[in-house]
Design a protein around this motif. Structure first.
Motif, short mmCIF file in Angstrom:
data_model
loop_
_atom_site.label_atom_id
_atom_site.label_comp_id
_atom_site.label_asym_id
_atom_site.label_seq_id
_atom_site.Cartn_x
_atom_site.Cartn_y
_atom_site.Cartn_z
N PHE A 6 0.63 -1.18 0.14
CA PHE A 6 -0.02 -0.10 0.15
C PHE A 6 1.00 1.33 0.02
N GLY A 7 2.23 1.50 0.61
CA GLY A 7 2.96 2.30 0.50
C GLY A 7 3.65 2.63 -0.78
N VAL A 8 3.88 1.78 -1.51
CA VAL A 8 4.27 1.79 -3.03
C VAL A 8 3.05 2.16 -3.83
N LEU A 9 2.01 1.69 -3.74
CA LEU A 9 0.77 2.08 -4.53
C LEU A 9 0.53 3.61 -4.28
N GLY A 10 0.54 3.88 -2.91
CA GLY A 10 0.14 5.27 -2.52
C GLY A 10 1.28 6.15 -3.12
N ALA A 11 2.44 5.86 -3.31
CA ALA A 11 3.34 6.66 -3.89
C ALA A 11 3.43 6.81 -5.24
N ILE A 12 3.17 5.76 -5.91
CA ILE A 12 2.73 5.78 -7.19
C ILE A 12 1.77 6.61 -7.83
N TYR A 13 0.50 6.44 -7.23
CA TYR A 13 -0.65 7.12 -7.58
C TYR A 13 -0.63 8.53 -6.67
N GLY A 14 0.17 8.74 -5.94
CA GLY A 14 0.26 10.09 -5.44
C GLY A 14 0.57 11.23 -6.21
N PHE A 15 1.28 10.73 -7.47
CA PHE A 15 1.81 11.93 -8.23
C PHE A 15 0.65 12.43 -8.96
N VAL A 16 -0.47 11.90 -8.99
CA VAL A 16 -1.53 12.43 -9.67
C VAL A 16 -2.69 12.82 -8.93
N LEU A 17 -2.46 12.77 -7.47
CA LEU A 17 -3.49 13.16 -6.67
C LEU A 17 -2.79 14.44 -5.81
N TYR A 18 -3.62 15.15 -5.15
CA TYR A 18 -3.33 16.45 -4.57
C TYR A 18 -2.17 16.53 -3.93
N TRP A 19 -2.38 15.61 -2.76
CA TRP A 19 -1.36 15.90 -1.66
C TRP A 19 0.13 15.32 -2.01
N GLY A 20 0.19 14.66 -3.23
CA GLY A 20 1.54 14.32 -3.65
C GLY A 20 2.08 13.03 -3.01
#
Length: 92
Positions: A6-20
């Protein structure tokens, strides 16, 4: 394992989400750890142990004259040794 995924997925999809990616990676890490811990508690309904119950083993090789062999065995037995082996003396 869940925290990593979940940490890796959050970091990957975080590039397109608001908080980074950093914030989403940390949120995924906490969420994955929580989810994994809850699954572990549900699967193993017994008490969760945080400390291992295994005991370490130590092997000690002692060289002594044959006259002291009985005293050494008595000492090992008094100290609750799990076992001992008597090996014939080697000549060098």
């Amino acid at each position: 394992m869940g925290a990593t995924i979940f940490g890796v997925l959050g970091a990957i999809y975080g590039f397109v989400l608001y908080w980074g990616p950093i914030i989403w990676g940390l949120l995924g890490l906490v969420g994955g750890f929580s989810l994994g811990f809850i699954i572990e508690l549900l699967l193993h309904k017994k008490k969760v142990k945080f400390v291992s119950s295994r005991k370490s083993e130590v092997l000690v090789e002692v060289t002594c004259p044959a006259a002291m062999q009985e005293a050494l065995i008595k000492l090992l037995k008094s100290r609750r040794a799990n076992g001992f082996v008597i090996v014939p003396q080697r000549f060098t």
